[in-house]
Design a protein around this motif. Structure first.
Motif, PDB file in Angstrom:
ATOM      1  N   GLY A  13      11.730 -11.658  -1.240  1.00 16.45           N
ATOM      2  CA  GLY A  13      12.145 -10.267  -1.228  1.00 16.45           C
ATOM      3  C   GLY A  13      11.102  -9.259  -1.650  1.00 16.45           C
ATOM      4  O   GLY A  13      11.410  -8.071  -1.814  1.00 16.45           O
ATOM      5  N   TYR A  14       9.861  -9.702  -1.824  1.00 17.48           N
ATOM      6  CA  TYR A  14       8.793  -8.765  -2.177  1.00 17.48           C
ATOM      7  C   TYR A  14       8.287  -8.017  -0.944  1.00 17.48           C
ATOM      8  O   TYR A  14       8.282  -8.570   0.167  1.00 17.48           O
ATOM      9  CB  TYR A  14       7.605  -9.510  -2.794  1.00 17.48           C
ATOM     10  N   CYS A  15       7.833  -6.793  -1.139  1.00 19.48           N
ATOM     11  CA  CYS A  15       7.017  -6.112  -0.140  1.00 19.48           C
ATOM     12  C   CYS A  15       5.579  -6.578  -0.373  1.00 19.48           C
ATOM     13  O   CYS A  15       5.023  -6.360  -1.453  1.00 19.48           O
ATOM     14  CB  CYS A  15       7.106  -4.598  -0.300  1.00 19.48           C
ATOM     15  N   VAL A  16       5.010  -7.246   0.619  1.00 20.26           N
ATOM     16  CA  VAL A  16       3.718  -7.911   0.462  1.00 20.26           C
ATOM     17  C   VAL A  16       2.676  -7.220   1.333  1.00 20.26           C
ATOM     18  O   VAL A  16       2.923  -6.927   2.516  1.00 20.26           O
ATOM     19  CB  VAL A  16       3.815  -9.400   0.851  1.00 20.26           C
ATOM     20  N   TYR A  17       1.501  -6.997   0.753  1.00 18.45           N
ATOM     21  CA  TYR A  17       0.407  -6.356   1.476  1.00 18.45           C
ATOM     22  C   TYR A  17      -0.889  -7.135   1.225  1.00 18.45           C
ATOM     23  O   TYR A  17      -1.072  -7.743   0.168  1.00 18.45           O
ATOM     24  CB  TYR A  17       0.248  -4.898   1.041  1.00 18.45           C
ATOM     25  N   ALA A  18      -1.770  -7.111   2.202  1.00 16.34           N
ATOM     26  CA  ALA A  18      -3.054  -7.783   2.078  1.00 16.34           C
ATOM     27  C   ALA A  18      -4.094  -6.984   2.849  1.00 16.34           C
ATOM     28  O   ALA A  18      -3.760  -6.232   3.770  1.00 16.34           O
ATOM     29  CB  ALA A  18      -2.975  -9.213   2.613  1.00 16.34           C
ATOM     30  N   LEU A  19      -5.339  -7.152   2.473  1.00 15.06           N
ATOM     31  CA  LEU A  19      -6.421  -6.451   3.159  1.00 15.06           C
ATOM     32  C   LEU A  19      -7.610  -7.367   3.350  1.00 15.06           C
ATOM     33  O   LEU A  19      -7.746  -8.396   2.672  1.00 15.06           O
ATOM     34  CB  LEU A  19      -6.850  -5.217   2.364  1.00 15.06           C
ATOM     35  N   ASP A  20      -8.461  -6.990   4.299  1.00 10.68           N
ATOM     36  CA  ASP A  20      -9.790  -7.575   4.445  1.00 10.68           C
ATOM     37  C   ASP A  20     -10.794  -6.583   3.872  1.00 10.68           C
ATOM     38  O   ASP A  20     -10.620  -5.362   3.989  1.00 10.68           O
ATOM     39  CB  ASP A  20     -10.120  -7.827   5.920  1.00 10.68           C
TER      40      ASP A  20
END
Length: 315
Positions: free
Chosen positions: A93-100
């Motif tokens: 249920g998390y809002c998940v974000y990732a970047l390069d």
């Protein structure tokens, strides 16, 4: 626009480091509009996100009010690094974000880059912009960060020098290069050549260019000027909760204890081994983002009630 596959192109780098409405027309358009990334144009160079990450229409829940930002390590990308953990966190249920970040063009094909090799302070500024976009879109006051290897060190740079300390509740580092590494003996070669009187800049460019470890590799050497600045005056920032995870089978952070942070200061710091309570676990440095027990540790660090509801895996 170059293609960004984020793969390690040189074998030595791999060895060293081995993320319906009721109307037929209006509802889909509204969803698509809400999902558009709010990131500035400079982030258009990123590769594909891992499953479960970068849904810009995600609304944080009461149970998980802070978005989680995943930060990969040296010579890899977000899609490869977080292919296990991102969907696991999203499933909770998390809002998940990732970047390069930290793109460096390959010598053989300038249309391709390797991620995580660029200057760490520059990458920390990119992380700051990314997190500001996440906070603006979600309306959350703070984020949690999970960083692997260089990603943990980069997050600490962001906390200390880019104003991130009051925007982050939890920082979880997995095999973070917090006190540097010798990259399998490269540092010894560097010191020997420097002692022989050779120009240190030329030595650095030669060693870290040929091995594909880049500027970020040089900055993660034990006792590098970058790490001396980062660790000077205290290794943790006030108000942030740190969970520092190491594996006894780490061959990149050597000895593995070098990942642990000094808890002195006004921050909560928990240094722990993956093997605490599970001595049979032999996960290496590069496997930390794929291991079930590590994922459990991350989930428990972000939500203390998780461990009360779930048994810890041991493998």
């Amino acid at each position: 626009m170059p293609k960004h596959r984020g793969r390690v192109a040189i074998a030595l780098a791999s060895a060293a480091f081995i993320s319906m409405g009721s109307t037929a027309v209006a509802a889909p358009l509204a969803v698509a509009e809400e999902s558009v990334s709010p990131l500035p144009p400079e982030f258009s160079d990123m590769g594909p996100a891992p499953a479960g990450a970068n849904d810009w229409s995600c609304v944080p829940s009461e149970a998980h009010p802070r978005p989680v930002v995943l930060v990969h390590g040296t010579g890899v990308d977000m899609a490869t690094t977080w292919q296990t953990m991102a969907p696991a966190l999203a499933g909770e249920g998390y809002c998940v974000y990732a970047l390069d970040y930290g793109a460096v063009q390959t010598l053989l094909d300038p249309n391709q880059v390797i991620w995580g090799l660029g200057d760490i302070p520059t990458s920390a500024a990119r992380l700051a912009t990314f997190i500001d976009a996440v906070l603006a879109r979600t309306g959350a006051p703070k984020v949690d960060i999970v960083g692997h290897s260089q990603g943990g060190t980069l997050a600490r740079q962001y906390l200390k020098f880019n104003g991130g300390f009051d925007k982050v509740e939890n920082l979880v580092t997995l095999g973070g290069t917090n006190h540097g590494t010798d990259f399998g003996g490269i540092e010894q070669i560097y010191l020997l050549l420097a002692a022989a009187g050779l120009d240190q800049t030329i030595i650095s460019e030669l060693l870290f260019g040929l091995t594909g470890l880049g500027t970020a590799g040089r900055q993660q050497l034990i006792s590098s000027p970058f790490l001396q600045r980062l660790n000077a005056g205290g290794e943790v920032e006030p108000g942030v909760r740190y969970t520092v995870v190491g594996t006894k089978f780490d061959k990149v952070v050597t000895p593995p204890e070098r990942t642990f942070l000094d808890p002195s200061g006004s921050a909560e710091v928990r240094n722990m081994w993956v093997q605490d309570g599970c001595e049979s676990n032999t996960v290496p440095h590069q496997g930390l983002t794929f291991d079930d027990r590590v994922t459990y540790i991350v989930q428990s660090a972000l939500d203390p009630t998780f461990s009360a509801r779930n048994a810890a895996p041991c493998s």
